[in-house]
Write a protein that holds these residues in place. Structure first.
Motif, PDB file in Angstrom:
ATOM      1  N   ASP A   4       2.181 -32.835 -91.548  1.00  0.00           N
ATOM      2  CA  ASP A   4       1.741 -31.737 -92.406  1.00  0.00           C
ATOM      3  C   ASP A   4       0.238 -31.554 -92.217  1.00  0.00           C
ATOM      4  N   ASP A  11       3.031 -22.795 -89.481  1.00  0.00           N
ATOM      5  CA  ASP A  11       2.417 -23.314 -90.697  1.00  0.00           C
ATOM      6  C   ASP A  11       3.162 -24.600 -91.057  1.00  0.00           C
ATOM      7  N   SER A  12       2.564 -25.724 -90.701  1.00  0.00           N
ATOM      8  CA  SER A  12       3.240 -27.002 -90.931  1.00  0.00           C
ATOM      9  C   SER A  12       3.248 -27.411 -92.406  1.00  0.00           C
ATOM     10  N   HIS A  13       2.562 -26.634 -93.275  1.00  0.00           N
ATOM     11  CA  HIS A  13       2.683 -26.877 -94.716  1.00  0.00           C
ATOM     12  C   HIS A  13       4.098 -26.536 -95.202  1.00  0.00           C
ATOM     13  N   ASP A  14       4.776 -25.697 -94.468  1.00  0.00           N
ATOM     14  CA  ASP A  14       6.118 -25.248 -94.846  1.00  0.00           C
ATOM     15  C   ASP A  14       7.111 -26.388 -94.635  1.00  0.00           C
ATOM     16  N   SER A  15       7.571 -26.987 -95.719  1.00  0.00           N
ATOM     17  CA  SER A  15       8.478 -28.127 -95.627  1.00  0.00           C
ATOM     18  C   SER A  15       9.813 -27.745 -95.001  1.00  0.00           C
ATOM     19  N   GLN A  16      10.270 -26.526 -95.232  1.00  0.00           N
ATOM     20  CA  GLN A  16      11.535 -26.091 -94.647  1.00  0.00           C
ATOM     21  C   GLN A  16      11.419 -25.959 -93.124  1.00  0.00           C
ATOM     22  N   PHE A  17      10.255 -25.491 -92.662  1.00  0.00           N
ATOM     23  CA  PHE A  17      10.041 -25.401 -91.215  1.00  0.00           C
ATOM     24  C   PHE A  17      10.044 -26.793 -90.592  1.00  0.00           C
TER      25      PHE A  17
END
Length: 261
Positions: free
Chosen positions: A170, A188-194
């Motif tokens: 993240d 956007d590695s903040h996106d947990s679903q991604f």
């Protein structure tokens, strides 16, 4: 044959014993080396390329010390050339020099291991021990020539990988670039679903890869950029030796397993 009677054992056991001599045949080992741009990746202790060079150096020296011959086929996006199998320390030094002299390409055609494997099929004239050293990030279709190669030779897949290929950290917005095509993707590695989709895709690819190896009867040595190389080789050799001594059902389970991380 009376010439082969072991008289000492015969006298002790009070029954004839003969000696059986096994021919100590020279082994010819080949390294199929994937030096495409995707191996120029590493986030922990080393790059996959360095791991490849270290592995080949260690194995080649071990093999030639016992009078065996080693050769290699180098692939960088295309087959660069064949190093004929020979023995001795000078051959090991030649392999190391050839690997180190291969440039790190910024771009290349997508890796196609089929070309590498088909070159091996045309090159190897006698039964050999074959090490395929790659991250196996390739265009599909390489399983067919691998199946033929496995029927003719003893084949071992050496799978290079890095922990970040299975899980994204993240770190927020970032640009990912394909090491071979140069294609870029903003994420956007903040996106947990991604990140979860990334993990699932990596696991699916890994499962399919090991299912292919298992179907073709190819043993896999998984080498990670975060682990000690010698320790990984020794652990694999120990497990492989134990599996060969184990019942067939246990051996099938072990052969289908994924590398531990």
């Amino acid at each position: 044959d009376v010439r082969y009677i072991d008289w000492n054992v015969t006298a002790r056991m009070n029954t004839p014993y003969v000696r059986q001599y096994l021919e100590d045949r020279e082994v010819t080992a080949w390294f199929l080396l994937d030096l495409s741009p995707s191996v120029d990746f590493g986030t922990v202790q080393t790059f996959k390329r360095n791991l490849l060079i270290d592995f080949v150096s260690v194995l080649a020296r071990l093999l030639t010390r016992h009078g065996n011959s080693v050769g290699a086929i180098l692939y960088t996006g295309k087959v660069e050339g064949v190093i004929p199998a020979k023995g001795g320390k000078p051959q090991v030094l030649r392999l190391i020099n050839e690997m180190l002299s291969q440039p790190r390409l910024k771009q290349s055609p997508p890796t196609n291991l089929t070309a590498l494997l088909e070159t091996a099929l045309r090159t190897f004239r006698r039964r050999s021990l074959v090490f395929i050293v790659s991250d196996f990030i390739s265009l599909p279709g390489w399983d067919k020539p691998l199946g033929i190669l496995t029927q003719r030779h003893e084949v071992l897949a050496v799978r290079l990988y890095d922990p970040r290929e299975f899980e994204l950290p993240d770190i927020g917005p970032a640009v990912l670039e394909d090491a071979e095509t140069g294609e870029q993707l903003f994420i956007d590695s903040h996106d947990s679903q991604f990140r979860q989709r990334f993990v699932e895709a990596a696991r699916r690819r890994e499962y399919e890869l090991y299912a292919t190896f298992h179907r073709l009867g190819v043993d896999v040595l998984a080498l990670s950029t975060e682990d000690d190389l010698v320790r990984q080789i020794v652990r694999f050799a120990t497990v492989r030796r134990q599996r060969k001594k184990a019942p067939a059902s246990f051996a099938r389970v072990q052969a289908g397993g994924l590398p531990r991380r």
